[in-house]
Motif scaffolding. Structure first.
Motif, PDB file in Angstrom:
ATOM      1  N   LYS A   1      54.099  29.621  45.570  1.00 15.73           N
ATOM      2  CA  LYS A   1      53.412  30.947  46.389  1.00 15.73           C
ATOM      3  C   LYS A   1      53.623  32.099  45.626  1.00 15.73           C
ATOM      4  N   ARG A   2      54.535  32.380  44.717  1.00 15.69           N
ATOM      5  CA  ARG A   2      54.972  33.312  44.285  1.00 15.69           C
ATOM      6  C   ARG A   2      53.123  33.336  43.059  1.00 15.69           C
ATOM      7  N   MET A   3      53.252  32.460  42.397  1.00 16.00           N
ATOM      8  CA  MET A   3      52.649  32.557  41.287  1.00 16.00           C
ATOM      9  C   MET A   3      51.073  32.453  42.109  1.00 16.00           C
ATOM     10  N   SER A   4      50.779  32.487  43.031  1.00 17.78           N
ATOM     11  CA  SER A   4      49.485  32.471  43.690  1.00 17.78           C
ATOM     12  C   SER A   4      48.919  33.828  43.692  1.00 17.78           C
ATOM     13  N   ALA A   5      49.715  34.397  44.424  1.00 14.64           N
ATOM     14  CA  ALA A   5      49.805  36.210  44.352  1.00 14.64           C
ATOM     15  C   ALA A   5      49.525  36.833  43.395  1.00 14.64           C
ATOM     16  N   ARG A   6      50.431  36.118  41.716  1.00 14.50           N
ATOM     17  CA  ARG A   6      50.051  37.194  41.207  1.00 14.50           C
ATOM     18  C   ARG A   6      48.731  36.495  40.138  1.00 14.50           C
ATOM     19  N   THR A   7      48.375  35.760  41.016  1.00 17.52           N
ATOM     20  CA  THR A   7      46.164  35.256  40.237  1.00 17.52           C
ATOM     21  C   THR A   7      45.273  35.487  40.497  1.00 17.52           C
ATOM     22  N   PRO A   8      44.847  36.354  41.053  1.00 22.60           N
ATOM     23  CA  PRO A   8      43.630  36.942  41.157  1.00 22.60           C
ATOM     24  C   PRO A   8      43.216  36.521  40.392  1.00 22.60           C
ATOM     25  N   GLY A   9      41.798  36.176  40.414  1.00 21.82           N
ATOM     26  CA  GLY A   9      40.550  35.916  39.997  1.00 21.82           C
ATOM     27  C   GLY A   9      40.740  34.980  38.891  1.00 21.82           C
ATOM     28  N   PHE A  10      41.817  33.869  38.769  1.00 23.82           N
ATOM     29  CA  PHE A  10      42.037  32.737  38.360  1.00 23.82           C
ATOM     30  C   PHE A  10      41.585  31.801  38.839  1.00 23.82           C
TER      31      PHE A  10
END
Ligand code: ATP
Length: 274
Positions: free
Chosen positions: A217-226
């Protein structure tokens, strides 16, 4: 030579559960799975199955993975070649590779052919360009069109192709009886990224708390454009970082460091490309 990925036991291990998100694409491709599983059913009904589908979307979004999973779901062999594999300096090699690939597929049917980077051979023809240099490519493309037209739609061969440049493709490829289905593979949104993290965290020992769900959940928010490929990369980098510091589980800070590293890599790639 085409790579037959499952030459060992004729089984592709990858299935739809390994492909996160892409619900619509999976649904569209399901028609091919059903056909490959029971071609007789379609023959009896007199239905003509589309010969092929073109998957288009940005790099690393899972086109190859989805094609492979389609073979895995259907339990059929998967033959793959990249557009650039057809391009050789020796005249005539491209068209003969196309012929060989289709001959091999016919002998293995039911099966799936996957043509990655089809734009390498499938660009619009007859635009001048370099005299000579383009002939080989055009001959290769023509051979591909001949092969696609040459097999019956119920022969048990399904041809999937991947590209991130659908705009440059020769319209002849998209005519009925060729790649007559188009499947759009979108870059993942935040919930797509979360699902992709969940798949790739599967085999990683994540510190608990916070646990895999929370990290995804946390990392998906930190990775736009990935793209999916970048996320797979993040998960592996994080495990490497944790291993280097001799931890027995991967912690959120390792994922943060991995994200920074992958962003650094992406920036470098863009610099080289621009
Ligand atoms: P390219 O256009 O560069 O050929 P592609 O769209 O074919 O890229 P893949 O080769 O399928 O991308 O993806 C590379 C890797 O990224 C996969 O092997 C997988 O590990 C990961 N990946 C990409 N998309 C997904 C997804 N939707 N779910 C899970 N993993 C994914």
């Amino acid at each position: 030579n085409a790579t037959v990925l499952n030459a060992d036991n004729n089984k592709v291990e990858v299935t739809f559960k390994d492909v996160a998100g892409l619900a619509e694409a999976k649904e569209e491709i399901m028609e091919f799975v059903q056909y490959l599983k029971k071609p007789e059913k379609y023959k009896e009904l007199g239905a003509k199955i589309p010969k092929g589908a073109l998957m288009h979307g940005p790099p690393g979004t899972g086109k190859t993975l989805l094609a492979k999973a389609t073979a895995g779901e259907a339990g059929v062999p998967f033959l793959t070649m990249s557009g650039s594999d057809f391009m050789e300096m020796f005249v005539g090699v491209g068209p003969s590779r196309v012929r060989d690939l289709f001959a091999q597929a016919r002998s293995m049917a039911p099966c799936i052919i996957f043509l990655d980077e089809i734009d390498a051979i499938g660009r619009k023809r007859g635009r001048g360009g370099f005299v000579g240099g383009n002939d080989e490519r055009e001959n290769t493309l023509n051979q591909l069109l001949v092969e696609m037209d040459g097999f019956a739609s119920n022969s048990g061969v399904v041809v999937l192709a991947g590209t991130n440049r659908a705009d440059v493709l020769d319209p002849a490829l998209l005519r009925p009886g060729r790649f007559d289905r188009q499947i759009v593979i979108d870059p993942p949104d935040i919930s797509g990224r979360r699902e992709i993290f969940q798949v790739h965290l599967g085999r990683i020992r994540v510190a608990d708390p916070p646990g895999k769900e929370e990290v995804a959940k946390r990392m998906s928010a930190r990775t736009p454009g990935f793209a999916g490929a970048d996320i797979a990369n993040v998960c592996n980098e994080a495990a490497l970082i944790a291993a280097r510091t001799k931890k027995d589980a991967v912690e959120p800070e390792d994922f943060e460091a991995a994200i920074d590293r992958v962003i650094g890599g992406l920036e470098k790639k863009n610099l080289v490309m621009s």
